[in-house]
Design an enzyme around this catalytic site. Structure first.
Site, short mmCIF file in Angstrom:
data_model
loop_
_atom_site.label_atom_id
_atom_site.label_comp_id
_atom_site.label_asym_id
_atom_site.label_seq_id
_atom_site.Cartn_x
_atom_site.Cartn_y
_atom_site.Cartn_z
N LYS A 152 -14.78 2.78 -13.50
CA LYS A 152 -14.95 1.32 -13.40
C LYS A 152 -15.46 0.75 -14.72
O LYS A 152 -15.03 -0.32 -15.14
CB LYS A 152 -15.90 0.97 -12.25
CG LYS A 152 -15.28 1.17 -10.85
CD LYS A 152 -14.17 0.17 -10.60
CE LYS A 152 -13.47 0.37 -9.27
NZ LYS A 152 -12.27 -0.44 -9.09
N ASP B 235 0.87 -1.18 0.00
CA ASP B 235 0.00 0.00 0.00
C ASP B 235 0.90 1.22 0.00
O ASP B 235 2.13 1.08 0.11
CB ASP B 235 -0.94 -0.01 1.22
CG ASP B 235 -2.25 0.71 0.92
OD1 ASP B 235 -2.20 1.85 0.43
OD2 ASP B 235 -3.33 0.14 1.14
N ILE B 236 0.29 2.42 -0.06
CA ILE B 236 1.14 3.62 -0.05
C ILE B 236 1.37 4.11 1.38
O ILE B 236 2.14 5.01 1.60
CB ILE B 236 0.56 4.76 -0.92
CG1 ILE B 236 -0.90 5.05 -0.55
CG2 ILE B 236 0.68 4.45 -2.39
CD1 ILE B 236 -1.45 6.32 -1.16
N TYR C 190 -16.27 7.71 -10.36
CA TYR C 190 -15.89 6.34 -9.96
C TYR C 190 -16.53 5.32 -10.90
O TYR C 190 -15.86 4.42 -11.42
CB TYR C 190 -16.38 6.15 -8.52
CG TYR C 190 -16.24 4.75 -7.96
CD1 TYR C 190 -15.00 4.17 -7.79
CD2 TYR C 190 -17.38 4.05 -7.55
CE1 TYR C 190 -14.89 2.89 -7.23
CE2 TYR C 190 -17.28 2.79 -7.00
CZ TYR C 190 -16.04 2.21 -6.84
OH TYR C 190 -15.93 0.96 -6.29
C1 AKB Z 1 -18.99 2.80 -3.00
O1 AKB Z 1 -20.01 3.02 -2.30
O2 AKB Z 1 -18.40 3.68 -3.64
C2 AKB Z 1 -18.49 1.40 -3.09
C3 AKB Z 1 -19.05 0.66 -4.26
C4 AKB Z 1 -20.48 0.32 -4.30
O3 AKB Z 1 -18.33 0.33 -5.16
N1 AKB Z 1 -18.77 0.68 -1.88
#
Ligand code: AKB
Length: 319
Positions: A147, A36-37, A143
């Site tokens: 992904k 890890d960092i 995010y």
């Molecule tokens: C988040 O809430 O960002 C994470 C996910 C659902 O990937 N737990």
């Protein structure tokens, strides 16, 4: 079988801490290098731990070569809520980190790579109930965008470079051994700590915000099962839907109240409610069940009982 040397990147996080312990059981502590960092949590310090930054490509490549790594679990990521606050960095870490790992897998002929995806790949236009494996995907968080792009990169590296990369779309993961950071589903972890220490919790989501969730024991098992499955069984090279349970804050609070009757919950939804609203309420994981036999062990009642059985001792040790 060739002796396995496992590298876990981002091992200090909520999933990493528990996955490393699962990997110790399968491959032996001496064959798992947690990195890890930041300095390790106590549990990871029991075995081999090193500081490693996935964004430093030269350092990463040298590390993989020197240690003759055969499998990489790349977990380092910025999650949904934190990602919205610092989108450029979230994109940088979530994308460049993955591409460094996939390039290293090609360069050093790493046998297998694991990289987690998330239900965040889905968006407001996705069918919300029993969301299928293949469906509309228009994520609204950075995010989720990272992904979804990561899934496509994984499929591309598998198809064009022969990398044996595997992935799961995790729902909200609930564990009690370490605290999570920066997720929208993390209320379902914090609530247990607050229920035991203060008997009160202020929730940042609405009482009826249904989301897919999974106990950490199941998440670790799913990950190890997927990685152990014969390559010919893996028909999805982007990421598999997996599911265990769905609940809303009100239902979780009622379950906790069965064990702690004077527990109270209040609701004060913030920007994370909009993120939750864009995600599915439940997931169809038929493909994972068919391909490699996925089967969850924990529902809401069993998980709550297990956490409230173990967490008080852990909290007492820390005082
Ligand atoms: C988040 O809430 O960002 C994470 C996910 C659902 O990937 N737990």
């Amino acid at each position: 079988m060739k002796k396995q040397k496992i590298l876990v990147i981002g091992a200090g996080g909520q999933l990493g801490t528990e996955l490393v312990q699962g990997l110790w059981k399968v491959y032996g502590q001496e064959n798992v290098i947690a990195t890890d960092i930041k300095d390790p949590q106590e549990v990871l310090a029991q075995a081999r731990f090193e500081i490693l930054d996935v964004l430093k490509q030269k350092q990463l490549f040298e590390f993989i070569k020197k240690n003759e790594i055969t499998q990489i679990y790349h977990l380092a990521a910025v999650l949904s809520a934190t990602g919205e606050k610092n989108p450029k960095f979230a994109w940088h870490l979530n994308m460049d980190g993955l591409i460094h790992v996939l390039d290293a897998a090609v360069e050093f002929k790493v046998e297998k790579v694991y990289w987690p995806s998330s239900i965040a790949v889905f968006g407001p236009t996705t069918p919300r109930h029993q969301t299928p494996q293949h469906t509309v995907m228009e994520p609204s968080t950075i995010y989720g965008i990272s992904k979804l792009a990561g899934e496509r990169w994984c499929a591309w590296y598998h198809r064009n470079k022969g990398v044996d990369v595997r992935s799961l779309r995790y729902p909200g993961l609930i564990g009690y051994k370490s605290k999570p950071g920066g997720g929208t589903t993390d209320y379902a972890v914090d609530i247990f700590f607050k229920a035991l220490t203060e008997k009160r919790y202020e929730c940042f989501l609405r009482p009826d915000a249904y989301l897919p969730m999974m106990y950490m024991e199941d998440a670790v098992k799913a990950t190890l099962d997927l990685m152990e499955a014969p390559a010919e069984k893996i028909t999805v090279r982007a990421a598999y839907n997996i599911s265990a349970m769905s609940f809303c804050p009100q239902e979780l609070a009622s379950e906790i109240k069965k064990h702690i009757p004077d527990f109270e919950i209040a609701y004060n939804p913030d920007y994370r409610q909009a993120i939750a609203d864009s995600w599915p309420a439940s997931i169809n994981d038929t493909q994972a069940r068919q391909d490699w036999g996925w089967q969850p062990q924990y529902n809401l009642a069993r998980m709550t009982e297990d956490i409230l059985h173990h967490l008080p001792r852990l909290l007492a040790e820390k005082v």
